[in-house]
Scaffold this active site. Sequence first.
Site: not given
Length: 821
Positions: A553, A582-584
Site C-alpha cells: 500500500d 489503498i490496500d482495501v
Amino acid sequence: MPQRPLSHIRVLDFGHYLAGPLTGMMLADMGAEVIRITPPGGTGFDGPAFDMLSRGKQALELDLKSDEGRAAAIELAKRADVVIENFRPGVMQRLGLGPEALRAANSRLVYLSMPGFASTDPELSDLPAWEAVIAAYTGQFTDMGLNRRLMGINPSFSPLTLASAYGASFGAMSVLFALNAREQNGGDHIEVPLAAALLEGLVYNCEQIEDYPARYKSPREVELDRREAEGLPMNLKFEELSEFLDPFYRTYTCADGRGFYVVSGSVATHPRRVLETLGLKDLADELPDFSAYLDTRDWPAEWSMRNYPVGASDRERVSSAMKAAFLTKPSHEWEELFGAAKAPATAQRFTSEWLHDPHALASGLILQVEDARHGLMQQMGNVAWLSGDEGAARKSSAAEADLAALLAEPERGGAGGQAGKGWLDGLKVLDLTNVIAGPTIGSTLARYGAEVTLVQPVDPSVDPWNTVVFGIHAQRGKESILLNLRSEQGQEALTRLIAEADVITMNGTDQQRDHLGLSPERLEQINPRLILVQLDAFGGPMRGPKSDHLGYDDLAQAATGVMLRFGGGMETPEEHAHFGTIDVLTGFCACVALGGALLRLNETGKGGVARASLAAAGNLIQAQFMYDHEGRAPFDEPSGRAALGWGAFYHCYQAADCWFFFAAPTERTATLARVPELADLAELPEDQLHAALSERFRSQPLPHWRAAFAGTSATAVPLSSLHDTRDAALQLETAGNIDLTQATFRVIRHDRHPMGRWCDLVAPNAVRPQAGRITIPGSAPKYGAHTRAILARLGYSAGETEAMIASGAAGERWSEKYLPE
C-alpha cells in the site's frame, strides 16, 4: 474490436461530481455502453476531470424537470440494464425517476443510488453531502496518522476523495454482482451510502482488540502511549520523527536528493533482501532471526527479522547503515536493483511525475487519450480489467448520443426472479492471498454468499501482525487450510481444490503466479470456466518495466504521488494517514474485475484472469486530479501539514466549542448573505474572507452555525474521529438482530470471538440491496482450523490426512494461541 466484457450492458449515468461518474467510468472502461445524462447547461462540475470521467460514454442532454425529458428518461430506462444516481435522498423520486418508478417500467433494472449518508438515517440523510463533509463527519481528518499525532497536528485536511473512491468501487461491484444474479433475483435497487463505504475502507483504523499485545505496536505508537501516560505534549518536529521510524518502513535520501521509500518488514525474507541489496550482508547476518509466532516470553532475543518492528537495541545502527548506503547511488539505480532483488521499495514521485512515468505509460496505468476539448491527455487507466481485453488500454472521449436511435431499440424488460438470494450464492472461491488487499477480496465476496476456502503455507512467511491482527477482519467468512505447496502432496491437494473451485484469488506478480502453477494456460486446461482474480503492486493492462516489482500500500502511495502531496514535498514525505488506504480499495477493485469476468463467463463460457493493482487504486483515490494535458492548470491542490481546506468556502474552522468543517462550494457568498451574523462578510475579497470567517466562527458554538445553515446547500459538520464514529455505532454480536440498513454507520463488537478477546469491526453495510441478501461473515478462523475437514472433503482418508500433517505437507496451526502475545 472483439466483444468486450460488458459490451452487452447498457447503463444510464445520472451521476454528478465524482462518485456516480466514477462508477459509470469503471463500467465504461470494461466495455459497457454508458449514456451520461446531463441537464441543460451542464452539472456545474464540468472541467478536465469530469471530461476524463466521461470518456467512453455517450452524452445526452435532458431536462428532467420537463415532462418531455422525464418521459424520455423513463423510455431509456426500459431499454437499459443499470441506472446510476448519486443525488441526495428523495431528489430522483421528486423528479418521478426514483427506483420504484423506473423498476416498474423495467423489472430487470438494477438501480444504484449513492447518497452521501443513508437515506434511512433520520439524523444524517438530509445533510448536503459534499466529499469533505462526509470525510469530516466520518472522522477522516482527525488524528490523521501517527506522524501528525506525535507532532500535535490536528485536524489534518486531505484532498483525496476516499469516500467517492470506496463508494464507486462498492457501487460498480454491486451492480455487476446483481446483474450476475438477475435470473434468480430479477432487478434490484441498491443503495451505497458513501459515508458507510468510507468507514469500511478505513476499517483497520477502527479495529479495536481487547488487551492488544504491546508487541504489535510500532515505535511511534509506543511513544504516543508514553507521552499520553506521562502527560507530555505531542510536539515532535518532523525531523525528530526519524528516531521513531522502523528502518524497514521509512523514506531514505539517495545520491540525487530524491526520497526512496522502503516497506520491507513483516515478510520473513524481505529485510535480508533489502540489506543485501544495499551491500549490508554482514549486518543482516548479525541480526536475530527466529519464528515470529512464538510468544514474546519465549523469544531468544529482543526482536526477530521475521517480525515488525525492529527492536530498540538495533534500530539506530540498522537505519544509520541504510542511510549511508542509499547516499551512494541515485534513486533510479536503486529502483532497478531493488526491483530485481524482489525487495519492496520505490522512489518518491509527485503525481505530475507519475502521469508521465515510463512504467505507468507502458503498463496502461496511465493512458494517453485524445480528448475533444483538451487534446492529448494523460489520464488514469482502468482500475479493474480482464486480461486479453485490448479495449482496457484504449479510450476515447465522450460522444454525443442519438436519442431517437436509442428509443428505437427494443425494451429490455423480462421475467423477474425470486428476491432474497445472495448474489454469489454457491460460488466456490479458493483464496491464496495474504496481508490486506488480497484477503479483502474473499471477505467481501463472503458477504454476498460465496463459499471461500483460504489456503496458507504450513510455515508462515508473514508475521502475525499482518496475518492475524489484520486477518481478524480480512479473513472473515472463510474456512482455513494449511498446505506446503513446495511438497508433492501439497500440490496434489491444491490441484483438487482448484478442480472444485469457480474462482481463485491471489496477490502476486505474473512471475509469482506462474511459479505457483497458476498460469492462465494451466488453469484453462484444468477448467476453461475458471476465473483467476489477480492483484499486484504495479500491474496494468499491459506489461511495463516494473510489472514484476513487489510492493505494498505505502509504496503505491509513494510511487503515485500521495505521500509527497500529504507531506508537502520531497523533504517531508508522509504516508497518508491510515492503514490500508489503498490496500482495501484494491481488494474492492478486484471484486469489480471479478464482476465483469462473471458476466463475460455467462455470455461466452470463458473464464480468464480478472485484475487490479495497488498502483491503479492509487490513481483512483486521486481521480479528481489524475490527468495532465497542455495548458493544464497547476497541480496546486492542498498539500502539506498546514492544509485545512480548499479555499474559504471549503475549510476546517474552529467554533467556540470544537472544530468543524464548513462547506458552501456552490452558492458561496450568497450563503453568507442569508446568515445575519455573516452577511457583512459577503462583500469581502476572497483573500480576506478566510481570516474573517475564522474570527467570526469562533464567536459561537457549532450548534449555532449548524442551525444558521440549515435548509441551504451549505453545511457545518463537526470533525468527528474514526474512534468516536466507531463507538457511537457499536452493537454487541451476542445481542443479535444487528441491523445493517437503517443507520449510516454500524460497527459490531464480536464478544465471542475465537481468539478469546472481543474485537470491534466495521459491519458490512456499505452495500444495501433491496432484493439481494447480505450476510455478516463469520469470525476469521484460526489458521489451519479446517485442515482436516477440507482434506476429508477432497477425498483423503483419516490415515492419509494424518500422514500429510506428520510429514509437513499439511498443518493445523501456526501457534498455540490464536493471537501470539
